[in-house]
Design an enzyme around this catalytic site. Structure first.
Site, PDB file in Angstrom:
ATOM      1  N   GLU A  41      -2.504  -5.667  10.628  1.00  0.00           N
ATOM      2  CA  GLU A  41      -1.527  -4.725  11.158  1.00  0.00           C
ATOM      3  C   GLU A  41      -2.029  -4.187  12.501  1.00  0.00           C
ATOM      4  OE1 GLU A  41       1.057  -0.956   9.449  1.00  0.00           O
ATOM      5  OE2 GLU A  41      -1.026  -1.152   8.819  1.00  0.00           O
ATOM      6  N   LYS A 114       8.676  -3.452   8.345  1.00  0.00           N
ATOM      7  CA  LYS A 114       8.010  -2.672   7.312  1.00  0.00           C
ATOM      8  C   LYS A 114       8.973  -1.712   6.619  1.00  0.00           C
ATOM      9  CE  LYS A 114       3.689   0.002   6.846  1.00  0.00           C
ATOM     10  NZ  LYS A 114       2.589   0.605   7.632  1.00  0.00           N
ATOM     11  N   CYS A 156       0.762  -3.344   4.800  1.00  0.00           N
ATOM     12  CA  CYS A 156      -0.074  -2.175   4.541  1.00  0.00           C
ATOM     13  C   CYS A 156       0.457  -1.255   3.438  1.00  0.00           C
ATOM     14  CB  CYS A 156      -0.321  -1.423   5.845  1.00  0.00           C
ATOM     15  SG  CYS A 156      -1.743  -0.290   5.788  1.00  0.00           S
TER      16      CYS A 156
END
Length: 281
Positions: A41, A114, A156
């Site tokens: 990331e 995301k 993440c």
């Protein structure tokens, strides 16, 4: 058997310096025989406060990051998963934390924005994180077919939301990637247990590429980039520092694990599509 690799970096705010560092590590992964390589990331812009400008340039085609991903994939003849970069969903829109999948011809074949943004308090030197100030929320689940198997995309903080991983399994995922910038505090507490849990419950391989050290802005990230098999066993791991984690995916092991314990067929609480509807790419 297929070989995959996760790249661990200690990125900073300088985009070109980050790309130069990534190029060295991608070459090392290629040398180790990786067919698919995952970057972490924020690999190209960690702590950079010009995210909207970077995002606008990448959308317009004048930025360096997307051409870099395409060139590296072509040069080394591998599939490259671009961790996350700031990229709007529409012209002039707010930046999204976007993961691009580039095939070995340099073509962008999938995009994931995301879903879960890191708006939390952490007992470290930064203390407060508010990703939603910088990024918009994604709205879809994304899988794509690759030479190493069907690939599910997450980023993440997504790893804390099991329903996303079950939705990816429902779409046929065999390998799920987790490009990350996990903090040292949350990583020490939860990184391994979360990744192993997601592998076990989805019966997928998990490939996680984390930032791994102390950054120029003082933030500390956990590292421990790894490959985990569908039984939850860690096959390879790099605790700290920049480097490459390379390992093999065994398609027969995946099939056997699912056949011997068919949890997907046994699931009764709620169909995955009712928990998190899948949307077309």
């Amino acid at each position: 058997m297929s070989r995959v690799a996760a790249i661990q970096m200690i990125s900073g705010a300088d985009v070109q310096a980050n790309l130069d560092a990534a190029a060295v590590l991608i070459a090392e992964a290629a040398h180790q025989g990786a067919e698919l390589v995952l970057l972490p990331e924020c690999f190209a812009a960690f702590g950079n406060r010009s995210l909207q400008e970077i995002a606008a340039a990448e959308w317009a085609g004048s930025g360096p990051i997307r051409p870099f991903l395409a060139a590296q994939a072509r040069q080394h003849g591998l599939w490259l998963v671009g961790g996350s970069i700031p990229l709007p969903a529409t012209a002039g829109g707010k930046a999204m934390a976007c993961c691009l999948v580039v095939d070995d011809q340099g073509r962008e074949v999938a995009r994931y924005d995301k879903l879960h943004l890191f708006d939390v308090e952490v007992a470290d030197n930064q203390r407060s994180y508010r990703e939603s100030r910088d990024y918009g929320y994604g709205d879809r689940v994304v899988c794509v077919d690759t030479p190493v198997g069907r690939l599910g995309l997450t980023i993440c903080y997504d790893v804390r939301f099991a329903e996303l991983y079950l939705a990816l399994r429902n779409q046929g995922a065999e390998l799920i990637v987790v490009p990350s910038a996990f903090t040292a505090v949350t990583g020490a507490a939860h990184w391994e247990v979360l990744l192993r849990a997601r592998a076990i419950e989805s019966q997928c391989y998990i490939l996680a590429a984390n930032q791994g050290g102390t950054h120029a802005n003082g933030r500390e990230t956990w590292g421990h980039s790894c490959l985990i098999d569908p039984w939850g066993e860690i096959k390879a791991c790099l605790p700290q520092g920049e480097g490459v984690v390379c390992g093999e995916m065994d398609s027969q092991l995946l099939k056997n694990t699912r056949a011997r314990m068919p949890v997907q067929e046994h699931r009764r609480f709620m169909p995955v599509e009712q928990i998190l509807p899948a949307k077309e790419q």
